[in-house]
Design a protein around this motif. Structure first.
Motif, PDB file in Angstrom:
ATOM      1  N   ALA A   1     -24.049  32.754 -22.645  1.00  0.00           N
ATOM      2  CA  ALA A   1     -25.310  32.562 -23.362  1.00  0.00           C
ATOM      3  C   ALA A   1     -25.260  33.121 -24.781  1.00  0.00           C
ATOM      4  O   ALA A   1     -25.990  32.653 -25.656  1.00  0.00           O
ATOM      5  CB  ALA A   1     -26.452  33.206 -22.588  1.00  0.00           C
ATOM      6  N   VAL A   2     -24.404  34.124 -25.033  1.00  0.00           N
ATOM      7  CA  VAL A   2     -24.411  34.784 -26.347  1.00  0.00           C
ATOM      8  C   VAL A   2     -23.310  34.270 -27.277  1.00  0.00           C
ATOM      9  O   VAL A   2     -23.347  34.548 -28.471  1.00  0.00           O
ATOM     10  CB  VAL A   2     -24.253  36.309 -26.177  1.00  0.00           C
TER      11      VAL A   2
ATOM     12  N   ILE B   1     -23.618  36.558 -12.847  1.00  0.00           N
ATOM     13  CA  ILE B   1     -24.501  37.235 -13.806  1.00  0.00           C
ATOM     14  C   ILE B   1     -23.760  37.526 -15.109  1.00  0.00           C
ATOM     15  O   ILE B   1     -24.265  37.274 -16.211  1.00  0.00           O
ATOM     16  CB  ILE B   1     -25.058  38.529 -13.190  1.00  0.00           C
ATOM     17  N   VAL B   2     -22.532  38.047 -14.999  1.00  0.00           N
ATOM     18  CA  VAL B   2     -21.751  38.352 -16.196  1.00  0.00           C
ATOM     19  C   VAL B   2     -21.394  37.075 -16.948  1.00  0.00           C
ATOM     20  O   VAL B   2     -21.481  37.012 -18.185  1.00  0.00           O
ATOM     21  CB  VAL B   2     -20.483  39.124 -15.815  1.00  0.00           C
TER      22      VAL B   2
ATOM     23  N   LEU C   1     -23.010  34.208 -16.928  1.00  0.00           N
ATOM     24  CA  LEU C   1     -24.228  33.696 -17.558  1.00  0.00           C
ATOM     25  C   LEU C   1     -24.530  34.441 -18.852  1.00  0.00           C
ATOM     26  O   LEU C   1     -24.888  33.837 -19.869  1.00  0.00           O
ATOM     27  CB  LEU C   1     -25.404  33.804 -16.592  1.00  0.00           C
ATOM     28  N   ALA C   2     -24.375  35.761 -18.822  1.00  0.00           N
ATOM     29  CA  ALA C   2     -24.654  36.560 -20.012  1.00  0.00           C
ATOM     30  C   ALA C   2     -23.663  36.262 -21.135  1.00  0.00           C
ATOM     31  O   ALA C   2     -24.050  36.080 -22.298  1.00  0.00           O
ATOM     32  CB  ALA C   2     -24.628  38.045 -19.657  1.00  0.00           C
ATOM     33  N   LEU C   3     -22.377  36.190 -20.812  1.00  0.00           N
ATOM     34  CA  LEU C   3     -21.362  35.947 -21.835  1.00  0.00           C
ATOM     35  C   LEU C   3     -21.476  34.547 -22.425  1.00  0.00           C
ATOM     36  O   LEU C   3     -21.383  34.359 -23.638  1.00  0.00           O
ATOM     37  CB  LEU C   3     -19.971  36.156 -21.242  1.00  0.00           C
TER      38      LEU C   3
ATOM     39  N   VAL D   1     -25.092  26.476 -18.340  1.00  0.00           N
ATOM     40  CA  VAL D   1     -24.391  27.361 -19.273  1.00  0.00           C
ATOM     41  C   VAL D   1     -22.889  27.075 -19.315  1.00  0.00           C
ATOM     42  O   VAL D   1     -22.141  27.810 -19.956  1.00  0.00           O
ATOM     43  CB  VAL D   1     -24.620  28.847 -18.901  1.00  0.00           C
TER      44      VAL D   1
END
Length: 334
Positions: A166-167, A159-160, A162-164, A257
């Motif tokens: 993506a941004v 989850i972390v 994927l978030a990092l 990703v």
């Protein structure tokens, strides 16, 4: 200190003057499965390092499209038998694009292995530094670093990540970014907790107390007295981290990703191949097989390294990891 860590536990197994490194290699050579795995890993690394030479020998590259080699009327299925295998395309071509599969597979090995090794280096440096600092620091430093490590241990990696991923701007080199994210988010906290516990034990040893009385500083004590004693567990942990990081990189690329086209990686190839398993099964089987063999070889090698560094530890494998003793039992077998 390093010789004490690698000391032989079985009486008479090694000569008294044999160094710790020689004892380690002697015990590792007794494990046939580990030797086979080491040979496979060495071959994979050689393929990854010589990927440009191999593709030049074939006369192809991983990014050139060959539309004439796919049948557009059938949705882009490769023309010819076995996925378009020929003297010019040793493993066939990619559906729809016609890109050479051999070239993409060997260049994908560079990306997958490179990302995994780079992430492992980040995890080792961070984990050892935090663990030693916590073990040698005062009560407040120890509690602060331990709580930070606990947070990262409980943090959901995917989850972390994927978030990092993506941004971050698309201009940042993707393989470097994936290696940094995997290395900074996962693995190092568990290693730090292990190193801290080992440091707390080692710093009570007589030779560390003698170093303190001699006026050595904390950094010198850590470098000269503690790090040699931490070598065995850290190397063992590193052998476990590499196959784990390869799987994480493949999973991130599979989710879209990770490494992005046109840069090839095995996880990215699996993402593109998941709709071609019936029309062009070789496109799925080749990267999946390469990933399976790599992770299996690294896992077996890691188990061999672990049992060679610590002869008292039972191997998790049942074949080719031990030798028969005088009573007929296998040493290092569970």
């Amino acid at each position: 200190m390093s010789e004490a860590v690698l000391a032989v536990e079985t009486p008479g197994a090694d000569a008294p003057g044999v160094s710790g490194a020689r004892q380690f290699w002697r015990r590792l050579r007794m494990r046939r499965a580990a030797l086979v795995a080491a040979s496979v890993v060495a071959l994979l690394v050689l393929v990854a390092l010589t990927a440009p030479l191999l593709t030049a020998l074939e006369g192809q590259d991983p990014t050139t499209y060959h539309p004439s080699l796919v049948d557009s009327a059938r949705g882009g299925v490769p023309v010819g038998s076995f996925g378009g295998m020929s003297a010019d395309h040793w493993l066939g071509v990619e559906p729809q694009t016609g890109r050479d599969l051999f070239a993409r597979l060997v260049h994908g090995a560079r990306v997958s292995l490179g990302v995994a090794l780079a992430a492992t280096v980040v995890q080792l440096v961070l984990g050892v530094a935090v663990g030693v600092a916590a073990g040698l620091g005062n009560r407040w430093v120890d509690q602060l670093l331990t709580r930070v490590a606990d947070i990262f241990v409980a943090m959901p990696l995917m989850i972390v990540a994927l978030a990092l991923l993506a941004v971050v701007p698309t201009g940042f080199p993707r393989p470097v970014l994936v290696a940094l994210v995997v290395g900074l988010v996962s693995g190092w906290a568990t290693l730090a907790k292990m190193v801290r516990a080992q440091t707390l034990t080692l710093k009570e040893a007589d030779y560390v107390a003698a170093a303190r009385l001699s006026g050595w500083g904390t950094v010198r004590i850590a470098r000269r007295e503690l790090l040699p004693g931490l070598a065995a567990p850290v190397i063992t942990f590193a052998a476990i981290l590499v196959p784990t990081n390869i799987s994480v990189e493949a999973a991130l690329s599979f989710l879209g990703v990770g490494v992005r086209p046109p840069t090839p990686s095995w996880g990215q190839m699996l993402t593109s191949a998941n709709v071609w398993y019936q029309a062009a099964p070789h496109y799925l089987l080749l990267p999946a097989g390469a990933l399976f063999v790599t992770v299996l070889a690294l896992t077996v090698l890691g188990d061999g390294v672990r049992t060679a560094l610590d002869p008292r530890a039972a191997s998790r494998l049942r074949v080719g990891t031990g030798r028969k003793g005088r009573d007929g039992r296998k040493e290092g077998a569970s």
